[in-house]
Design a protein around this motif. Sequence first.
Motif, PDB file in Angstrom:
ATOM      1  N   ARG A 286       0.862  -1.416  -0.063  1.00 39.55           N
ATOM      2  CA  ARG A 286      -0.132   0.275  -0.157  1.00 39.55           C
ATOM      3  C   ARG A 286       0.914   1.247   0.123  1.00 39.55           C
ATOM      4  O   ARG A 286       0.568   2.251  -0.703  1.00 39.55           O
ATOM      5  CB  ARG A 286      -0.820  -0.074   1.195  1.00 39.55           C
ATOM      6  CG  ARG A 286      -2.198  -1.248   1.395  1.00 39.55           C
ATOM      7  CD  ARG A 286      -2.822  -1.066   2.356  1.00 39.55           C
ATOM      8  NE  ARG A 286      -3.571  -2.165   2.420  1.00 39.55           N
ATOM      9  CZ  ARG A 286      -4.838  -1.921   3.322  1.00 39.55           C
ATOM     10  NH1 ARG A 286      -5.140  -1.097   4.336  1.00 39.55           N
ATOM     11  NH2 ARG A 286      -5.583  -3.177   3.529  1.00 39.55           N
ATOM     12  N   TYR A 290       0.864   4.351  -2.817  1.00 38.01           N
ATOM     13  CA  TYR A 290       0.619   5.329  -2.540  1.00 38.01           C
ATOM     14  C   TYR A 290       1.752   6.508  -2.645  1.00 38.01           C
ATOM     15  O   TYR A 290       1.446   7.674  -3.062  1.00 38.01           O
ATOM     16  CB  TYR A 290       0.040   5.678  -1.333  1.00 38.01           C
ATOM     17  CG  TYR A 290      -0.969   6.677  -0.922  1.00 38.01           C
ATOM     18  CD1 TYR A 290      -2.509   6.272  -1.458  1.00 38.01           C
ATOM     19  CD2 TYR A 290      -0.716   7.993  -0.796  1.00 38.01           C
ATOM     20  CE1 TYR A 290      -3.492   7.076  -1.397  1.00 38.01           C
ATOM     21  CE2 TYR A 290      -1.779   8.802  -0.561  1.00 38.01           C
ATOM     22  CZ  TYR A 290      -3.309   8.422  -0.878  1.00 38.01           C
ATOM     23  OH  TYR A 290      -4.291   9.421  -0.978  1.00 38.01           O
ATOM     24  N   TYR A 291       2.868   6.185  -2.277  1.00 36.80           N
ATOM     25  CA  TYR A 291       4.132   7.136  -2.226  1.00 36.80           C
ATOM     26  C   TYR A 291       5.103   6.876  -2.917  1.00 36.80           C
ATOM     27  O   TYR A 291       6.131   7.796  -3.145  1.00 36.80           O
ATOM     28  CB  TYR A 291       4.456   7.284  -0.621  1.00 36.80           C
ATOM     29  CG  TYR A 291       3.381   7.751   0.291  1.00 36.80           C
ATOM     30  CD1 TYR A 291       2.956   9.056   0.133  1.00 36.80           C
ATOM     31  CD2 TYR A 291       2.796   6.908   1.290  1.00 36.80           C
ATOM     32  CE1 TYR A 291       1.711   9.378   1.171  1.00 36.80           C
ATOM     33  CE2 TYR A 291       1.792   7.475   2.105  1.00 36.80           C
ATOM     34  CZ  TYR A 291       1.248   8.804   1.933  1.00 36.80           C
ATOM     35  OH  TYR A 291       0.216   9.090   2.839  1.00 36.80           O
ATOM     36  N   PHE A 317      -3.144   7.123   5.137  1.00 41.82           N
ATOM     37  CA  PHE A 317      -3.004   7.321   3.911  1.00 41.82           C
ATOM     38  C   PHE A 317      -3.350   8.815   3.364  1.00 41.82           C
ATOM     39  O   PHE A 317      -4.732   8.791   2.670  1.00 41.82           O
ATOM     40  CB  PHE A 317      -3.343   6.390   2.778  1.00 41.82           C
ATOM     41  CG  PHE A 317      -2.312   5.046   3.009  1.00 41.82           C
ATOM     42  CD1 PHE A 317      -1.195   5.019   2.430  1.00 41.82           C
ATOM     43  CD2 PHE A 317      -2.650   3.939   4.057  1.00 41.82           C
ATOM     44  CE1 PHE A 317      -0.548   4.004   2.442  1.00 41.82           C
ATOM     45  CE2 PHE A 317      -2.008   2.867   3.889  1.00 41.82           C
ATOM     46  CZ  PHE A 317      -0.803   2.811   3.296  1.00 41.82           C
ATOM     47  N   ASN A 319      -2.829  12.684   1.574  1.00 43.11           N
ATOM     48  CA  ASN A 319      -2.251  13.587   0.413  1.00 43.11           C
ATOM     49  C   ASN A 319      -1.242  14.749   1.285  1.00 43.11           C
ATOM     50  O   ASN A 319      -1.741  15.820   1.269  1.00 43.11           O
ATOM     51  CB  ASN A 319      -3.010  14.066  -0.564  1.00 43.11           C
ATOM     52  CG  ASN A 319      -3.886  13.079  -1.098  1.00 43.11           C
ATOM     53  OD1 ASN A 319      -3.375  11.973  -1.180  1.00 43.11           O
ATOM     54  ND2 ASN A 319      -5.030  13.484  -1.875  1.00 43.11           N
ATOM     55  N   THR A 393      -0.110   7.664  -6.286  1.00 46.10           N
ATOM     56  CA  THR A 393      -1.414   8.317  -6.041  1.00 46.10           C
ATOM     57  C   THR A 393      -1.732   9.407  -5.288  1.00 46.10           C
ATOM     58  O   THR A 393      -2.323  10.115  -5.692  1.00 46.10           O
ATOM     59  CB  THR A 393      -2.091   6.964  -5.213  1.00 46.10           C
ATOM     60  OG1 THR A 393      -1.960   5.652  -5.944  1.00 46.10           O
ATOM     61  CG2 THR A 393      -3.539   7.210  -4.893  1.00 46.10           C
ATOM     62  N   GLU A 394      -0.654   9.549  -4.609  1.00 43.88           N
ATOM     63  CA  GLU A 394      -0.679  10.955  -3.594  1.00 43.88           C
ATOM     64  C   GLU A 394      -0.409  12.252  -4.663  1.00 43.88           C
ATOM     65  O   GLU A 394      -1.364  12.924  -4.523  1.00 43.88           O
ATOM     66  CB  GLU A 394       0.650  11.049  -2.593  1.00 43.88           C
ATOM     67  CG  GLU A 394       0.400  12.144  -1.728  1.00 43.88           C
ATOM     68  CD  GLU A 394       1.636  12.384  -1.021  1.00 43.88           C
ATOM     69  OE1 GLU A 394       1.609  13.312   0.084  1.00 43.88           O
ATOM     70  OE2 GLU A 394       2.729  12.103  -1.417  1.00 43.88           O
TER      71      GLU A 394
END
Length: 559
Positions: A286, A290-291, A317, A319, A393-394
């Motif tokens: 994950r 995300y990062y 999680f 932003n 994703t961020e």
Amino acid sequence: MNLKIFSQPCPYLLRKLPRQFFYLTLMQPKLPKLPTGIQTFSHIREDGSVYADKTKYLVDLIDSGNVYFLVRPRRFGKSLTCSTFEALFQGRKELFKGLYAEEFLNRPGFKPSPVIRLDMSAVATYEGLDTFKKSMLYMVNSLSRNLDIEENENLLPANMLNHLIERTFKKYGEKVVLIIDEYDSPYTSYFNNPEMANTVRALLRDFYKQIKVNEQYLRFIFITGITKTAKMGIFSTLNNITDISLDERYGEMCGLTEEELYKYFTPYIERVANKMEISFADLMARIKHYYDGFCFDGKHYLYNPFSFLLFLGQGDFLNYWIGSGTSKFLSDYLKDRNLTVEQFRGMPVSEDFIFNPPKEIEVAPPESFLYQSGYLSLRPGTEEDYSLDYPNTEVLNSMSQLLAQNILSCKNESDLHYSRDLRKALYDKNIEDLVDVFNRLLASIPHNDFDLAARQDIKLKGYKMTAQEWLCRSCLLAFLRGCGVVVSGEVQTNRGRADLVIESKGNCFVLELKMLPETAEQALRQIIDNGYAEPYPNAVILGLAIDSEKRQIAEWKAD
């Protein structure tokens, strides 16, 4: 905590304590502090905080040359690198014990050097030109006091820098190390105000020209920024400057690699995994999604340290990037050029584009600016070329949030409730309210904005849709992501591609968009006939027909 403090065993209490309590207090030793938001090397080392050793790159640069330039996004470790260089040249051996650079400081010929470190992000620009000039003077005078150099407040900023470098060399009898962090920060503050930007750039150009004038007094020069702006005087006067921004030898100098996550942060990741009650491997997957994903050289992939450390501290999680100081400048850049988020996804670029970028960022195409400053990263393309996309994703969600804010512009109080109304409609599976939120969004889009970007992107990627359809889908995607909703566009199946797939609080929605005179019934039938919803059990399927002139959903049909 030690359970021996209880005079007698207490089975009831032990049964009631959560599993995390035993992991965090009995099994887990006290961990060093996380250096979240700390950009000063000495602070991290003296405080005993975790430090991912990057000093090998610094020693290599010193051994290989003496004038360097590095572009990286904000909050990516540039300031920490500058601070580490400062401590290294000052010869602060106690800070480097156990690090790679310890050997460098113990070399027989090593001598400390006086260091002039300019943090240009600290220069005030918010009250116009006079404040800018006064802030420059204050910064140089502060450095003079720190180095015990006589101040001269009657000089212009450029002359004061000249004075400071020359007097420092003469006072200490050693060549000076000059470090300039965020060299372009005052200029980018006015990037979207051309008149002020040109004035500030002229002042900065005169200021930076003093580096060349005093070259004989300088031992080492290191300059960082978020853009490469040739007219600032850095590149026109320093003929021997080496730009390491795209050099794969230094691709991992700022940021965190996956290997470094395991090496330095495994106990912290385990702590968060235990809190979430998932496995270490699942959490790492994950985190990666995300990062991870920043790539500046076409080879190495990195995590943004600011976001990653905040995640470890908060365990959510989120932003974090959007609040890190980039949002106003980048938001204005996107808004003034009517840019959309989707137009840069999977954009093919040549090798020449990557390794020979335009020297004038002011006139460079947006994809070049966004790539050089790290908001777009390299991805594999064809055999000979590359492509661009958002690092992770961020950043994708953050860029979408900026675009959504630009579209809405918070013109009235009701705009502030878009996110709340959207989430409630998705949670309740209230299609009528969901369509109402979408129509409010579509009504906010300025009439002619983004049309050129839409046509260009359709032509580039070969989409079979109108510019209006692309624009509406793109804006809905950006809006949904900006509200923190998990959404994907052009989701591939074995029989076609679904326009939008939304997942929120356990609910799933599969959407197909059509432009009148095609109908919502046709959109719904396409989802059913092509099995777009088959991978999502119990999904709500929704066909939308949009009036391109009114930019409103004229009809909808759900199943």
